[in-house]
Write a protein that holds these residues in place. Structure first.
Motif, PDB file in Angstrom:
ATOM      1  N   SER A  38       1.064  -1.163  -0.051  1.00 40.04           N
ATOM      2  CA  SER A  38       0.133  -0.057  -0.079  1.00 40.04           C
ATOM      3  C   SER A  38       0.888   1.227  -0.071  1.00 40.04           C
ATOM      4  O   SER A  38       1.970   1.002   0.493  1.00 40.04           O
ATOM      5  CB  SER A  38      -0.743  -0.031   1.153  1.00 40.04           C
ATOM      6  OG  SER A  38      -0.199   0.371   2.505  1.00 40.04           O
ATOM      7  N   GLU A  39       0.359   2.278  -0.406  1.00 40.19           N
ATOM      8  CA  GLU A  39       0.889   3.362  -0.275  1.00 40.19           C
ATOM      9  C   GLU A  39       0.894   4.200   0.996  1.00 40.19           C
ATOM     10  O   GLU A  39       0.238   3.901   1.952  1.00 40.19           O
ATOM     11  CB  GLU A  39       0.178   4.421  -1.316  1.00 40.19           C
ATOM     12  CG  GLU A  39       0.353   3.985  -2.927  1.00 40.19           C
ATOM     13  CD  GLU A  39      -0.568   4.889  -3.586  1.00 40.19           C
ATOM     14  OE1 GLU A  39      -1.816   4.902  -3.273  1.00 40.19           O
ATOM     15  OE2 GLU A  39      -0.054   5.265  -4.758  1.00 40.19           O
ATOM     16  N   SER A  40       1.535   5.417   1.221  1.00 44.51           N
ATOM     17  CA  SER A  40       1.297   6.077   2.531  1.00 44.51           C
ATOM     18  C   SER A  40       0.147   6.279   2.688  1.00 44.51           C
ATOM     19  O   SER A  40      -0.514   6.609   1.598  1.00 44.51           O
ATOM     20  CB  SER A  40       2.371   7.318   2.455  1.00 44.51           C
ATOM     21  OG  SER A  40       1.894   8.172   1.535  1.00 44.51           O
ATOM     22  N   ALA A  41      -0.454   6.389   4.013  1.00 45.30           N
ATOM     23  CA  ALA A  41      -1.685   6.662   4.109  1.00 45.30           C
ATOM     24  C   ALA A  41      -2.324   7.805   3.541  1.00 45.30           C
ATOM     25  O   ALA A  41      -1.622   9.120   3.449  1.00 45.30           O
ATOM     26  CB  ALA A  41      -1.975   6.980   5.682  1.00 45.30           C
ATOM     27  N   VAL A  70       1.415   1.627  -7.690  1.00 45.69           N
ATOM     28  CA  VAL A  70       1.524   1.827  -6.193  1.00 45.69           C
ATOM     29  C   VAL A  70       2.832   2.557  -6.021  1.00 45.69           C
ATOM     30  O   VAL A  70       3.164   3.720  -5.389  1.00 45.69           O
ATOM     31  CB  VAL A  70       1.652   0.594  -5.403  1.00 45.69           C
ATOM     32  CG1 VAL A  70       2.100   0.980  -3.823  1.00 45.69           C
ATOM     33  CG2 VAL A  70       0.021   0.104  -5.451  1.00 45.69           C
ATOM     34  N   ARG A  71       3.798   1.987  -6.788  1.00 44.21           N
ATOM     35  CA  ARG A  71       5.262   2.645  -6.462  1.00 44.21           C
ATOM     36  C   ARG A  71       5.407   4.050  -6.865  1.00 44.21           C
ATOM     37  O   ARG A  71       6.141   4.864  -6.463  1.00 44.21           O
ATOM     38  CB  ARG A  71       6.448   1.821  -6.982  1.00 44.21           C
ATOM     39  CG  ARG A  71       7.924   2.498  -7.236  1.00 44.21           C
ATOM     40  CD  ARG A  71       8.881   1.457  -7.347  1.00 44.21           C
ATOM     41  NE  ARG A  71       9.122   0.567  -6.165  1.00 44.21           N
ATOM     42  CZ  ARG A  71      10.151  -0.184  -6.371  1.00 44.21           C
ATOM     43  NH1 ARG A  71      11.074  -0.286  -7.078  1.00 44.21           N
ATOM     44  NH2 ARG A  71      10.500  -0.906  -5.089  1.00 44.21           N
ATOM     45  N   GLU A  72       4.881   4.116  -8.137  1.00 42.92           N
ATOM     46  CA  GLU A  72       4.977   5.543  -8.513  1.00 42.92           C
ATOM     47  C   GLU A  72       3.940   6.675  -8.098  1.00 42.92           C
ATOM     48  O   GLU A  72       3.887   7.712  -8.756  1.00 42.92           O
ATOM     49  CB  GLU A  72       4.880   5.330 -10.101  1.00 42.92           C
ATOM     50  CG  GLU A  72       5.750   4.571 -10.833  1.00 42.92           C
ATOM     51  CD  GLU A  72       7.346   5.248 -10.743  1.00 42.92           C
ATOM     52  OE1 GLU A  72       7.287   6.530 -10.777  1.00 42.92           O
ATOM     53  OE2 GLU A  72       8.274   4.450 -10.699  1.00 42.92           O
ATOM     54  N   GLY A  73       3.033   6.309  -7.083  1.00 42.87           N
ATOM     55  CA  GLY A  73       1.940   7.196  -6.594  1.00 42.87           C
ATOM     56  C   GLY A  73       1.279   7.669  -7.451  1.00 42.87           C
ATOM     57  O   GLY A  73       0.236   8.558  -7.125  1.00 42.87           O
ATOM     58  N   MET A  74       0.784   6.476  -8.426  1.00 43.00           N
ATOM     59  CA  MET A  74      -0.402   7.031  -9.278  1.00 43.00           C
ATOM     60  C   MET A  74      -1.784   6.982  -8.816  1.00 43.00           C
ATOM     61  O   MET A  74      -2.496   7.605  -8.837  1.00 43.00           O
ATOM     62  CB  MET A  74      -0.354   6.124 -10.589  1.00 43.00           C
ATOM     63  CG  MET A  74       1.009   6.391 -11.559  1.00 43.00           C
ATOM     64  SD  MET A  74       1.138   5.121 -12.619  1.00 43.00           S
ATOM     65  CE  MET A  74       2.690   5.759 -13.541  1.00 43.00           C
ATOM     66  N   ASP A 264      -4.663   3.310 -16.445  1.00 44.40           N
ATOM     67  CA  ASP A 264      -4.257   3.627 -17.645  1.00 44.40           C
ATOM     68  C   ASP A 264      -2.835   4.140 -17.699  1.00 44.40           C
ATOM     69  O   ASP A 264      -2.127   3.954 -18.476  1.00 44.40           O
ATOM     70  CB  ASP A 264      -5.372   4.650 -18.114  1.00 44.40           C
ATOM     71  CG  ASP A 264      -6.546   4.137 -18.355  1.00 44.40           C
ATOM     72  OD1 ASP A 264      -6.757   2.928 -18.647  1.00 44.40           O
ATOM     73  OD2 ASP A 264      -7.551   5.084 -18.405  1.00 44.40           O
ATOM     74  N   LYS A 265      -2.482   5.021 -16.849  1.00 41.73           N
ATOM     75  CA  LYS A 265      -1.131   5.748 -16.692  1.00 41.73           C
ATOM     76  C   LYS A 265      -0.015   4.501 -16.286  1.00 41.73           C
ATOM     77  O   LYS A 265       1.060   4.561 -17.162  1.00 41.73           O
ATOM     78  CB  LYS A 265      -0.955   6.741 -15.410  1.00 41.73           C
ATOM     79  CG  LYS A 265      -1.849   7.924 -15.536  1.00 41.73           C
ATOM     80  CD  LYS A 265      -1.918   8.688 -14.409  1.00 41.73           C
ATOM     81  CE  LYS A 265      -2.953   9.868 -14.597  1.00 41.73           C
ATOM     82  NZ  LYS A 265      -3.059  10.621 -13.212  1.00 41.73           N
ATOM     83  N   ALA A 266      -0.484   3.569 -15.619  1.00 31.92           N
ATOM     84  CA  ALA A 266       0.560   2.612 -15.157  1.00 31.92           C
ATOM     85  C   ALA A 266       0.727   1.586 -16.382  1.00 31.92           C
ATOM     86  O   ALA A 266       1.928   1.028 -16.555  1.00 31.92           O
ATOM     87  CB  ALA A 266       0.166   1.621 -14.056  1.00 31.92           C
ATOM     88  N   VAL A 267      -0.184   1.206 -17.152  1.00 31.26           N
ATOM     89  CA  VAL A 267      -0.152   0.390 -18.251  1.00 31.26           C
ATOM     90  C   VAL A 267       0.797   1.058 -19.405  1.00 31.26           C
ATOM     91  O   VAL A 267       1.629   0.480 -20.043  1.00 31.26           O
ATOM     92  CB  VAL A 267      -1.425  -0.109 -18.782  1.00 31.26           C
ATOM     93  CG1 VAL A 267      -1.185  -0.621 -20.192  1.00 31.26           C
ATOM     94  CG2 VAL A 267      -2.227  -1.128 -17.829  1.00 31.26           C
ATOM     95  N   ALA A 268       0.632   2.406 -19.415  1.00 32.06           N
ATOM     96  CA  ALA A 268       1.294   3.063 -20.416  1.00 32.06           C
ATOM     97  C   ALA A 268       2.807   3.070 -20.189  1.00 32.06           C
ATOM     98  O   ALA A 268       3.525   2.915 -21.036  1.00 32.06           O
ATOM     99  CB  ALA A 268       0.658   4.609 -20.658  1.00 32.06           C
TER     100      ALA A 268
END
Length: 337
Positions: A38-41, A70-74, A264-268
Motif C-alpha cells: 500500500s501507499e502511504s496513508a 503503487v510505487r509511482e504514486g499514481m 491507464d497511466k501505469a499500463v502506459a
C-alpha cells in the motif's frame, strides 16, 4: 513473461463457477504486495467515495502495472490508498470480492464470466489487465518425451492448473485449432510451480506453462515447446482483468474511475520493460536472471467488449458455461469525475 470466514462460504460456488484463475492459481502466498502492498496513508482528495480500497492479487508478472501504480504514486494522485492483498488463487480473490472483503480483484476472465453466467454474482469489469502474447503460455514437454507435435497430445496426459480454468480452456482450444481430438487426453491438475517437476519426473507427458514457470522449466530441465497457445486463432486473446461487484461500482463510481485512470497511466508506463523488470523479483518472486529473460503478457487497461466477447464464446463452445453473456453490459463505462 489468500480468505475470511465470510468469503469461505462462497468458495464452493466459485469452484462451480469456474475454478482457479491463472498463472499463480495454486501458489500459496499471503500478505500484502510490493513494499507492504500500500501507499502511504491517504485520506483521499475528496473526489472519491472510498479512498482506502483493497485489491485482490496474485504474485505473478501480470500484475506489474498494478505494483508500478503503487510505487509511482499514481493511485495516491487520484486520491486512493490501495492495499494489494495476495490471494491463494483467482477464485479465492473473486470469492473475497463477492463477500465484500476486497473491493476490486484481479483474476482470469474465466471465473468472472462463469460466475456471471451461473448467477453466482452480478459482476462488472473495471479494467483489462493482460492478453496473450507469443511465448508466454506454451504447452511444453521434457526433452526425452515422445510428445513432439500437437498431434502427439491426443493420447497424452497434460498438466493444467485445474478443471474449468483458463489453462484447460487454452489447451483444448489450441488442440482443436490443430485439428487434434482431446477426447482421450488426460488433463491432470497440477499447481503451476510444480509443473516443471511433474514433467521432469514423467508424471505427465506435457504441461501448459506460463511465465515465470515456462522460463524456469526451460532453464532447469530443458523443457521444449509443443504448441504456443497464444498464436493463430487465440492470438491476443484477453486473459485477465480487474473486476468488482455491481454494487461496489454503482455505489463508488468516482472511486472506480480513479482506479481506472491510475491503471491507464501505469499500463502506459509498463510498455517500457525497464520500468517493469526491476519489480518482478519483489512481487512475482522470481530471481533477477529469470526476470531479465522471461516473456511478458501484453499489458492492457481499457476493456474492449468485442475482444472480451471472445472469452465467453470459447467457454460456451467448450462446455464451461451454458448461457450466453453480453460482455458489453459488464464493462464499467468511463467517467471524467
Amino acid at each position: 513473461m489468500t480468505l475470511t470466514d465470510r468469503a469461505l462460504s462462497r468458495r464452493g460456488l466459485l469452484k462451480l463457477a469456474g475454478g482457479t484463475a491463472t498463472a499463480g492459481a495454486l501458489m500459496g502466498a499471503s500478505g500484502c504486495g510490493l513494499l507492504g502492498g500500500s501507499e502511504s496513508a491517504s485520506s483521499g482528495n475528496g473526489q472519491v467515495e472510498k479512498p482506502n480500497i483493497k485489491v485482490g492479487a496474485l504474485p505473478i508478472s501480470d500484475l506489474a502495472p498494478l505494483h508500478l501504480a503503487v510505487r509511482e504514486g499514481m493511485f495516491k494522485q487520484e486520491g486512493l490508498n490501495v492495499e494489494i492483498v495476495t490471494a491463494s488463487d483467482g477464485s479465492a480473490a473473486l470469492s473475497s470480492t463477492i463477500g465484500g472483503d476486497y473491493d476490486i480483484t484481479y483474476s482470469s476472465y474465466v471465473p468472472f464470466f462463469a460466475a456471471q453466467a451461473k448467477g453466482v454474482a452480478d459482476l462488472k469489469i473495471v479494467a483489462d489487465c493482460g492478453a496473450g502474447a507469443p511465448n508466454t503460455t506454451v504447452i511444453m514437454t521434457r526433452p526425452s518425451s515422445n510428445v513432439r507435435t500437437p498431434q502427439d497430445l491426443a493420447n497424452a496426459s497434460i498438466a493444467i492448473s485445474g478443471p474449468r480454468t483458463i489453462s484447460e480452456l487454452l489447451v483444448k482450444a489450441t488442440m482443436k485449432a490443430y485439428g487434434v481430438d482431446y477426447a482421450q487426453t488426460e488433463f491432470a491438475p497440477v499447481p503451476f510451480p510444480t509443473m516443471p517437476a511433474a514433467l521432469e519426473q514423467g508424471r505427465v507427458d506435457a504441461a501448459i506453462l506460463t511465465e515465470p514457470f515456462l522460463t524456469q522449466a526451460a532453464r532447469k530441465i530443458g523443457a521444449v515447446p509443443v504448441a504456443d497457445t497464444n498464436t493463430g486463432p487465440l492470438e491476443d486473446l484477453p486473459l485477465t482483468g480487474y473486476g468488482a461487484t455491481a454494487q461496489f461500482t454503482e455505489e463508488n463510481p468516482k472511486t472506480v474511475a480513479a482506479f481506472k485512470r491510475a491503471m491507464d497511466k501505469a499500463v502506459a508506463m509498463a510498455q517500457d520493460r525497464s520500468k517493469v523488470e526491476p519489480l518482478l523479483p519483489e512481487f512475482a518472486k522470481v530471481d533477477e536472471q529469470t526476470a531479465s529473460i522471461m516473456s511478458l503478457l501484453k499489458f492492457n487497461s481499457k476493456p474492449d467488449a468485442t475482444r472480451l466477447q471472445r472469452v465467453p464464446r470459447l467457454m460456451k463452445e467448450f462446455g464451461f458455461i451454458d448461457a450466453d453473456i453480453d460482455v458489453s453490459k459488464m464493462i464499467v463505462r468511463p467517467q471524467n469525475s
